[in-house]
Design a protein around this motif. Structure first.
Motif, short mmCIF file in Angstrom:
data_model
loop_
_atom_site.label_atom_id
_atom_site.label_comp_id
_atom_site.label_asym_id
_atom_site.label_seq_id
_atom_site.Cartn_x
_atom_site.Cartn_y
_atom_site.Cartn_z
N CYS A 16 -2.45 5.28 -11.81
CA CYS A 16 -1.43 6.00 -11.03
C CYS A 16 -1.48 5.61 -9.56
N LEU A 20 1.50 3.54 -7.70
CA LEU A 20 2.17 4.16 -6.55
C LEU A 20 2.21 3.21 -5.36
N LYS A 24 5.60 1.38 -3.97
CA LYS A 24 5.92 1.65 -2.57
C LYS A 24 6.01 0.35 -1.77
N LEU A 40 7.93 9.67 -4.98
CA LEU A 40 6.90 8.92 -5.70
C LEU A 40 5.55 9.60 -5.63
N ILE A 41 5.23 10.15 -4.46
CA ILE A 41 3.92 10.80 -4.29
C ILE A 41 3.79 11.97 -5.26
N PHE A 44 3.69 10.71 -9.11
CA PHE A 44 2.46 10.11 -9.60
C PHE A 44 1.28 11.07 -9.55
N TYR A 45 1.18 11.89 -8.52
CA TYR A 45 0.08 12.85 -8.47
C TYR A 45 0.18 13.87 -9.60
N THR A 65 -5.23 6.06 -3.49
CA THR A 65 -3.94 5.54 -3.04
C THR A 65 -3.98 5.23 -1.54
#
Length: 181
Positions: A16, A20, A24, A40-41, A44-45, A65
């Motif tokens: 993940c 990410l 990005k 996106l943050i 994925f989290y 990340t």
């Protein structure tokens, strides 16, 4: 007895975080919209949390990340890039401690996304105060960033139950299935 992170969990967290940073860096679009990175943050989290079902998975993903982004030079901000990724993850995990199984996965994701966007906006609030901006103006910008980031974060959070259900349908999750309801 509670089990720590398994190799499967660790690999998923690393996947993940890497995905990410890769997405990005590939999509360096200047959209002119404050908070678009929260999509996106939060996605994925929250997928990381949903797949591992462990408190702390988002923090590990956020730290990893941030370190990957610093090493690869993705984004701008120097050491603040670590805060940009780690602060929302840490805030989401801290809130998750208190509401671990209180709501359905969809509502947990929405609430965690809102908390994450507030923590994400606090990074720019800290930066604005450090450069000498008037505290009232910095607070207004913090509020606007929180709301704008929250919209994108909620959009990302709404995709998480669908992704988790698809992963579960293909037997790619090794977690407690009761937590995903």
């Amino acid at each position: 007895m509670k089990q720590g992170f398994t190799l499967h969990n660790a690999l998923f967290i690393g996947f993940c975080a890497t995905l990410l940073v890769a997405i990005k860096s590939m999509m360096r679009m200047k959209l002119g919209l404050t908070g678009h990175s929260m999509f996106l943050i939060s996605l994925f989290y929250l997928v990381c949390y949903g797949a591992t079902n462990k408190v702390g998975s988002m923090t590990l993903c956020g730290l990893l990340t941030g370190m990957l982004a610093m090493i690869l030079g993705v984004g701008k901000g120097g050491p603040f890039i670590l805060l940009k990724f780690a602060l929302p993850a840490l805030a989401m995990d801290l809130v998750l401690i208190f509401m671990a199984n209180m709501f359905t996965l969809r509502w947990r994701c929405i609430l965690l996304a809102i908390i994450g966007s507030i923590a994400w906006a606090s990074k720019s609030w800290i930066q604005n105060l450090l450069v000498g901006m008037d505290p009232q103006v910095a607070f207004i910008q913090f509020g606007l960033s929180s709301v704008k980031g929250g919209v994108f974060a909620i959009a990302g959070a709404l995709l998480v139950p669908v992704i988790i259900n698809r992963l579960d349908a293909h037997d790619l999750l090794t977690t407690n299935k009761a937590a995903h309801k």
